[in-house]
Design a protein around this motif. Structure first.
Motif, PDB file in Angstrom:
ATOM      1  N   VAL A   1      -4.446  -5.742  72.998  1.00 47.71           N
ATOM      2  CA  VAL A   1      -5.384  -6.096  71.935  1.00 47.71           C
ATOM      3  C   VAL A   1      -4.705  -5.037  70.311  1.00 47.71           C
ATOM      4  O   VAL A   1      -5.116  -4.558  70.956  1.00 47.71           O
ATOM      5  CB  VAL A   1      -6.975  -6.279  72.261  1.00 47.71           C
ATOM      6  N   TYR A   2      -4.229  -5.995  69.487  1.00 46.70           N
ATOM      7  CA  TYR A   2      -3.732  -5.164  68.258  1.00 46.70           C
ATOM      8  C   TYR A   2      -4.565  -6.428  67.281  1.00 46.70           C
ATOM      9  O   TYR A   2      -4.998  -7.372  67.306  1.00 46.70           O
ATOM     10  CB  TYR A   2      -2.526  -6.253  68.093  1.00 46.70           C
ATOM     11  N   TYR A   3      -5.379  -4.710  66.727  1.00 54.01           N
ATOM     12  CA  TYR A   3      -6.566  -5.317  65.424  1.00 54.01           C
ATOM     13  C   TYR A   3      -5.860  -4.769  64.185  1.00 54.01           C
ATOM     14  O   TYR A   3      -5.388  -3.891  63.642  1.00 54.01           O
ATOM     15  CB  TYR A   3      -7.856  -4.527  65.722  1.00 54.01           C
ATOM     16  N   CYS A   4      -5.957  -5.894  63.356  1.00 54.13           N
ATOM     17  CA  CYS A   4      -5.944  -5.521  61.961  1.00 54.13           C
ATOM     18  C   CYS A   4      -6.890  -4.487  61.168  1.00 54.13           C
ATOM     19  O   CYS A   4      -8.416  -5.152  61.415  1.00 54.13           O
ATOM     20  CB  CYS A   4      -6.152  -7.050  60.886  1.00 54.13           C
ATOM     21  N   ASN A   5      -6.412  -4.287  60.012  1.00 62.53           N
ATOM     22  CA  ASN A   5      -7.888  -3.022  59.599  1.00 62.53           C
ATOM     23  C   ASN A   5      -7.108  -3.102  58.421  1.00 62.53           C
ATOM     24  O   ASN A   5      -6.175  -3.002  57.732  1.00 62.53           O
ATOM     25  CB  ASN A   5      -7.465  -1.589  60.490  1.00 62.53           C
ATOM     26  N   ALA A   6      -8.732  -3.151  57.391  1.00 62.34           N
ATOM     27  CA  ALA A   6      -8.244  -2.686  55.983  1.00 62.34           C
ATOM     28  C   ALA A   6      -9.174  -1.814  55.513  1.00 62.34           C
ATOM     29  O   ALA A   6     -11.038  -1.556  55.893  1.00 62.34           O
ATOM     30  CB  ALA A   6      -8.598  -3.816  55.206  1.00 62.34           C
ATOM     31  N   ILE A   7      -8.779  -0.758  54.860  1.00 61.65           N
ATOM     32  CA  ILE A   7      -9.498   0.493  54.231  1.00 61.65           C
ATOM     33  C   ILE A   7      -9.944   0.106  52.167  1.00 61.65           C
ATOM     34  O   ILE A   7      -8.506  -0.020  52.145  1.00 61.65           O
ATOM     35  CB  ILE A   7      -9.257   1.971  54.006  1.00 61.65           C
ATOM     36  N   LYS A   8     -10.937   0.013  52.056  1.00 60.56           N
ATOM     37  CA  LYS A   8     -11.847  -0.229  51.275  1.00 60.56           C
ATOM     38  C   LYS A   8     -12.866   0.458  50.531  1.00 60.56           C
ATOM     39  O   LYS A   8     -13.811  -0.180  51.106  1.00 60.56           O
ATOM     40  CB  LYS A   8     -11.856  -1.665  50.744  1.00 60.56           C
ATOM     41  N   ASN A   9     -12.882   0.658  49.564  1.00 57.11           N
ATOM     42  CA  ASN A   9     -14.011   2.249  49.029  1.00 57.11           C
ATOM     43  C   ASN A   9     -14.012   2.348  49.926  1.00 57.11           C
ATOM     44  O   ASN A   9     -16.119   2.781  50.292  1.00 57.11           O
ATOM     45  CB  ASN A   9     -14.468   1.429  48.376  1.00 57.11           C
ATOM     46  N   ASP A  10     -13.824   3.840  50.794  1.00 61.56           N
ATOM     47  CA  ASP A  10     -14.255   4.599  51.742  1.00 61.56           C
ATOM     48  C   ASP A  10     -14.419   3.784  53.146  1.00 61.56           C
ATOM     49  O   ASP A  10     -15.314   4.358  54.101  1.00 61.56           O
ATOM     50  CB  ASP A  10     -15.013   5.212  51.640  1.00 61.56           C
ATOM     51  N   TYR A  11     -14.709   1.959  53.343  1.00 60.93           N
ATOM     52  CA  TYR A  11     -15.020   0.966  53.856  1.00 60.93           C
ATOM     53  C   TYR A  11     -14.380   0.632  55.085  1.00 60.93           C
ATOM     54  O   TYR A  11     -13.048   0.354  54.875  1.00 60.93           O
ATOM     55  CB  TYR A  11     -16.045   0.205  53.641  1.00 60.93           C
ATOM     56  N   ALA A  12     -14.123   0.473  56.048  1.00 62.28           N
ATOM     57  CA  ALA A  12     -13.561   0.096  56.871  1.00 62.28           C
ATOM     58  C   ALA A  12     -13.875  -1.174  57.756  1.00 62.28           C
ATOM     59  O   ALA A  12     -14.606  -1.545  58.185  1.00 62.28           O
ATOM     60  CB  ALA A  12     -13.010   1.240  58.314  1.00 62.28           C
ATOM     61  N   TYR A  13     -12.891  -2.400  57.272  1.00 67.02           N
ATOM     62  CA  TYR A  13     -13.197  -3.542  58.591  1.00 67.02           C
ATOM     63  C   TYR A  13     -12.155  -4.157  59.247  1.00 67.02           C
ATOM     64  O   TYR A  13     -10.534  -3.217  59.231  1.00 67.02           O
ATOM     65  CB  TYR A  13     -12.707  -4.513  57.038  1.00 67.02           C
ATOM     66  N   TRP A  14     -12.219  -4.645  60.276  1.00 67.15           N
ATOM     67  CA  TRP A  14     -11.499  -4.945  61.549  1.00 67.15           C
ATOM     68  C   TRP A  14     -11.242  -6.370  61.857  1.00 67.15           C
ATOM     69  O   TRP A  14     -12.156  -7.394  61.390  1.00 67.15           O
ATOM     70  CB  TRP A  14     -12.276  -4.676  62.813  1.00 67.15           C
ATOM     71  N   GLY A  15     -10.343  -7.150  62.170  1.00 66.86           N
ATOM     72  CA  GLY A  15     -10.466  -8.026  62.550  1.00 66.86           C
ATOM     73  C   GLY A  15     -10.990  -8.910  63.837  1.00 66.86           C
ATOM     74  O   GLY A  15     -11.141  -7.408  64.238  1.00 66.86           O
ATOM     75  N   GLN A  16     -10.510  -9.526  64.743  1.00 62.07           N
ATOM     76  CA  GLN A  16     -10.952  -9.707  66.109  1.00 62.07           C
ATOM     77  C   GLN A  16     -10.206  -9.524  66.636  1.00 62.07           C
ATOM     78  O   GLN A  16     -10.677  -9.565  68.118  1.00 62.07           O
ATOM     79  CB  GLN A  16     -11.957 -11.377  66.218  1.00 62.07           C
TER      80      GLN A  16
ATOM     81  N   THR B   1      -6.168  -9.570  68.490  1.00 57.99           N
ATOM     82  CA  THR B   1      -5.088 -10.753  69.350  1.00 57.99           C
ATOM     83  C   THR B   1      -4.344  -9.847  70.260  1.00 57.99           C
ATOM     84  O   THR B   1      -3.408  -8.984  69.657  1.00 57.99           O
ATOM     85  CB  THR B   1      -4.247 -11.652  68.180  1.00 57.99           C
ATOM     86  N   GLN B   2      -4.540 -10.566  70.908  1.00 63.30           N
ATOM     87  CA  GLN B   2      -3.763 -10.191  72.476  1.00 63.30           C
ATOM     88  C   GLN B   2      -2.134 -10.106  72.807  1.00 63.30           C
ATOM     89  O   GLN B   2      -1.251 -11.138  72.151  1.00 63.30           O
ATOM     90  CB  GLN B   2      -4.106 -11.117  73.554  1.00 63.30           C
ATOM     91  N   VAL B   3      -1.199  -9.448  72.692  1.00 64.48           N
ATOM     92  CA  VAL B   3      -0.273  -8.791  72.740  1.00 64.48           C
ATOM     93  C   VAL B   3      -0.097  -8.233  74.971  1.00 64.48           C
ATOM     94  O   VAL B   3      -0.357  -7.343  74.603  1.00 64.48           O
ATOM     95  CB  VAL B   3       0.292  -8.255  72.062  1.00 64.48           C
ATOM     96  N   THR B   4       1.037 -10.018  75.383  1.00 63.17           N
ATOM     97  CA  THR B   4       1.250  -8.899  77.134  1.00 63.17           C
ATOM     98  C   THR B   4       2.869  -9.073  76.642  1.00 63.17           C
ATOM     99  O   THR B   4       3.526 -10.313  76.727  1.00 63.17           O
ATOM    100  CB  THR B   4       0.303 -10.372  76.941  1.00 63.17           C
ATOM    101  N   VAL B   5       3.178  -7.858  77.019  1.00 65.31           N
ATOM    102  CA  VAL B   5       4.730  -8.180  76.950  1.00 65.31           C
ATOM    103  C   VAL B   5       4.666  -8.106  78.928  1.00 65.31           C
ATOM    104  O   VAL B   5       5.168  -7.088  79.253  1.00 65.31           O
ATOM    105  CB  VAL B   5       4.511  -6.973  76.366  1.00 65.31           C
ATOM    106  N   SER B   6       5.391  -9.044  79.243  1.00 63.62           N
ATOM    107  CA  SER B   6       5.841  -9.685  80.540  1.00 63.62           C
ATOM    108  C   SER B   6       6.817 -10.361  81.275  1.00 63.62           C
ATOM    109  O   SER B   6       7.461 -11.286  80.322  1.00 63.62           O
ATOM    110  CB  SER B   6       4.567  -9.452  81.575  1.00 63.62           C
ATOM    111  N   SER B   7       8.075  -9.789  81.669  1.00 65.81           N
ATOM    112  CA  SER B   7       8.696 -10.821  82.379  1.00 65.81           C
ATOM    113  C   SER B   7       8.594 -12.141  83.597  1.00 65.81           C
ATOM    114  O   SER B   7       8.815 -12.906  84.138  1.00 65.81           O
ATOM    115  CB  SER B   7       9.681 -10.313  83.479  1.00 65.81           C
TER     116      SER B   7
ATOM    117  N   ARG C   1      -4.352  -0.609  67.670  1.00 64.86           N
ATOM    118  CA  ARG C   1      -4.083  -1.685  69.358  1.00 64.86           C
ATOM    119  C   ARG C   1      -5.557  -0.543  70.605  1.00 64.86           C
ATOM    120  O   ARG C   1      -5.179   0.176  69.990  1.00 64.86           O
ATOM    121  CB  ARG C   1      -2.518  -1.214  69.215  1.00 64.86           C
ATOM    122  N   GLN C   2      -5.947  -1.745  70.958  1.00 70.22           N
ATOM    123  CA  GLN C   2      -6.136  -0.417  72.201  1.00 70.22           C
ATOM    124  C   GLN C   2      -6.415  -1.346  73.594  1.00 70.22           C
ATOM    125  O   GLN C   2      -6.348  -2.838  74.029  1.00 70.22           O
ATOM    126  CB  GLN C   2      -7.739  -0.945  72.208  1.00 70.22           C
TER     127      GLN C   2
END
Length: 115
Positions: free
Chosen positions: A92-107, A109-115, A38-39
């Motif tokens: 923003v939460y990102y999905c990550n996958a490591i395959k054969n030492d290479y990193a792939y990222w999703g686009q 998805t925003q998570v907002t926690v607020s009342s 996440r970032q």
């Protein structure tokens, strides 16, 4: 080229729950590791949780038992169940996958926690 598509983000109240999904374009059994990062604005990207092919898991220190990561190999999907959400989980939460030492990222998805 592995493609990752996240879904499930949105608005949650403090103390609430959300479940994020990450669907891969190919078998996740071929991935060494899959995970979530996440970032938040003005901050570096950080590890939330990851799961290996042998189903070992690792979590960021801030998780403190609130989140769970799981995988459905038949659906090529990894899930992040987030409970007891706090405003500081907003990012923003990102999905990550490591395959054969290479990193792939999703686009992301925003998570907002607020009342």
């Amino acid at each position: 080229q592995v493609q990752l598509v996240e879904s499930g983000g949105g608005l949650a109240q403090p103390g609430g729950s959300l479940r994020l999904s990450c669907e891969a374009s190919e078998s996740i059994l071929s991935m060494n590791v899959m995970g979530w990062y996440r970032q938040a604005p003005g901050k570096e990207r950080e590890l939330v949780a990851r799961i290996g092919s042998g189903s070992y898991t690792r979590f960021g220190d801030f998780v403190k038992g609130r989140f769970a990561i799981s995988r459905d190999n038949a659906k090529n999907t990894v899930y992040l169940q987030m409970n007891s959400l706090k405003p500081e989980d907003t990012a923003v939460y990102y999905c990550n996958a490591i395959k054969n030492d290479y990193a792939y990222w999703g686009q992301g998805t925003q998570v907002t926690v607020s009342s």
